[in-house]
Design a protein around this motif. Structure first.
Motif, PDB file in Angstrom:
ATOM      1  N   THR A  14       0.837  -1.208   0.000  1.00 12.21           N
ATOM      2  CA  THR A  14       0.000   0.000   0.000  1.00 12.21           C
ATOM      3  C   THR A  14       0.870   1.256   0.000  1.00 12.21           C
ATOM      4  N   GLU A  15       0.523   2.185  -0.866  1.00  3.97           N
ATOM      5  CA  GLU A  15       1.185   3.481  -0.899  1.00  3.97           C
ATOM      6  C   GLU A  15       0.189   4.560  -0.481  1.00  3.97           C
ATOM      7  N   ASP A  16       0.693   5.735  -0.127  1.00  4.93           N
ATOM      8  CA  ASP A  16      -0.149   6.835   0.365  1.00  4.93           C
ATOM      9  C   ASP A  16      -0.954   6.412   1.589  1.00  4.93           C
ATOM     10  N   LEU A  17      -0.321   5.616   2.451  1.00  4.41           N
ATOM     11  CA  LEU A  17      -0.955   5.168   3.688  1.00  4.41           C
ATOM     12  C   LEU A  17      -1.001   6.320   4.684  1.00  4.41           C
ATOM     13  N   GLY A  65       5.674  10.349   4.598  1.00  4.23           N
ATOM     14  CA  GLY A  65       6.610  10.225   3.505  1.00  4.23           C
ATOM     15  C   GLY A  65       7.725   9.219   3.732  1.00  4.23           C
ATOM     16  N   LYS A  66       7.407   8.098   4.362  1.00  7.97           N
ATOM     17  CA  LYS A  66       8.424   7.088   4.643  1.00  7.97           C
ATOM     18  C   LYS A  66       7.959   5.716   4.158  1.00  7.97           C
ATOM     19  N   THR A  67       8.948   4.861   3.861  1.00  7.62           N
ATOM     20  CA  THR A  67       8.645   3.480   3.502  1.00  7.62           C
ATOM     21  C   THR A  67       9.035   2.568   4.667  1.00  7.62           C
ATOM     22  N   VAL A  91       1.827   8.536   3.167  1.00  8.53           N
ATOM     23  CA  VAL A  91       1.522   9.687   2.324  1.00  8.53           C
ATOM     24  C   VAL A  91       2.460  10.858   2.628  1.00  8.53           C
ATOM     25  N   THR A  92       2.738  11.641   1.609  1.00  8.32           N
ATOM     26  CA  THR A  92       3.425  12.928   1.773  1.00  8.32           C
ATOM     27  C   THR A  92       2.389  14.023   1.526  1.00  8.32           C
ATOM     28  N   PRO A  93       1.920  14.718   2.574  1.00  9.92           N
ATOM     29  CA  PRO A  93       0.828  15.680   2.395  1.00  9.92           C
ATOM     30  C   PRO A  93       1.249  16.882   1.563  1.00  9.92           C
ATOM     31  N   ASP A  94       0.295  17.414   0.814  1.00  9.43           N
ATOM     32  CA  ASP A  94       0.493  18.716   0.181  1.00  9.43           C
ATOM     33  C   ASP A  94       0.368  19.825   1.228  1.00  9.43           C
TER      34      ASP A  94
END
Length: 365
Positions: A14-17, A65-67, A91-94
């Protein structure tokens, strides 16, 4: 005998978790023998195995923003080991939405002070945010959350008791919004807490037709002067002259006001059509529409006799100083005897103008 089957929620890859979403790894047909979820620096995320070792649940929020890498193994009922491996990318927020809680840590406030949790944006899903905002009071107090748009344009969760706060109540507030989604690309910046207390019970009864204000303590009911234990002070006053000259702009609003701030000296500047500039002393602001209780030496001769102000409550210098010294931010000022009711058009703290039955409908839960 079955082999161990791994099920991760959310699914591995899953990305943007959201960092606030718990990670759960379960094993069917076996048990977990080893498991770790680590960040890019190798730090192990806190978590706990179930009593039967069939599941692991994360115990802390993740970073933006981390894996994260999951590694481990499970032993199936067939005696064979199965590897557990996968990754999550948060997720990396805007935009990171900031939150502010008032009253703040260590504050001592009056019995009408609402709790206000302000957000930098209006949440798309109010219910998901409200579920993560908590209040604890000692002693227990009946109250409720409501979504309110304040006069700065920001949306907030306001909590107020059904009646005034009991004196000396201790209050703990948690806004656990870090990692929560507010909108597209918008996530909570930080979780915030506040611990404050309620001071002595003091209510100002301000009847414009009486040309005075009465300060009482130990009051047990809203809009019920007879419920108070004692009278602390009575001061001659002059209210807004609007009802006398048929100008609603000059009417002191009737309703439950809340002391917002105390200013020993303040330059008051009239809004059109009023063009006055006047330095006033011992100013206690009770709304954001320009209403104060303050000294005015130029109206002393009519205080107790007539209403002549632009809408403020005028006192003598001596009375204003004495009241100023006794007041707390959050004290209620119950104004009666005028033709215009306090409303949301009059500024920020209009919570007490909303009937309790309607207040209960303003929660998202």
């Amino acid at each position: 005998m079955p082999a161990a089957k791994i099920n991760a929620s959310p699914a591995f890859g899953t990305e943007d978790l959201s960092p606030a979403q718990p990670v759960v790894v379960k094993v069917a047909g076996g048990r977990i023998t080893q498991f770790a979820l680590t960040n890019p620096e190798g730090k192990v995320v806190k978590g706990a195995l179930s009593a039967d070792n069939t599941s692991w649940t994360s115990g802390e929020v993740l970073g933006y923003g981390k894996t994260y890498t999951a590694t481990g193994s499970a032993l199936g009922a067939n005696g064979k080991a199965v590897a557990i491996k996968g990754t999550y990318t948060t997720v990396t927020p805007d935009t990171r939405v900031r939150v502010n809680v008032s009253p703040g840590d260590g504050d001592v406030v009056g019995v009408a002070a609402p709790v206000i949790v302000r957000f930098g944006t209006e949440p798309a899903d109010r219910a998901s945010i409200e579920k993560n905002v908590k209040i604890t009071t000692t002693p227990a107090v009946v109250g409720a959350w409501a979504w309110i748009q304040h006069d700065d344009g920001l949306w907030a969760l306001d909590w107020r008791p059904k009646g005034y706060w009991p004196a000396n109540t201790k209050v703990h507030v948690e806004a656990n919004v870090y990692g929560l989604k507010f909108g597209e690309g918008e996530y909570g910046a930080d979780s915030v807490t506040s611990d404050f207390s309620i001071g002595r019970n003091q209510v100002v009864y301000a009847n414009a037709k009486s040309y005075q204000i009465v300060v009482k303590q130990g009051c047990t009911a809203i809009n019920d002067e007879s419920s108070c234990a004692k009278t602390v002070a009575t001061y001659k006053a002059s209210y807004g002259r609007g009802d006398e000259v048929n100008d609603p702009n000059l009417v002191t609003r009737s309703g439950v006001h809340v002391v917002i701030e105390k200013l020993p000296v303040h330059l008051m500047i009239g809004s059109p059509p009023f063009t006055y500039r006047s330095t006033e002393y011992w100013d206690v602001r009770i709304s954001d529409n320009g209403e104060f209780i303050h000294e005015n030496p130029y109206t002393v001769d009519v205080q107790g006799v007539d209403n002549v102000s632009h809408g403020c409550i005028n006192l003598s210098p001596e009375s204003a100083k004495a009241y100023f010294d006794s007041a707390l931010v959050g004290d209620p000022v119950e104004v009666t005897g005028t033709s215009v009711q306090l409303s949301d058009a009059d500024g920020d703290l209009y919570d007490w103008t909303i009937p309790w039955s309607k207040w209960l409908t303003l929660s998202a839960l």
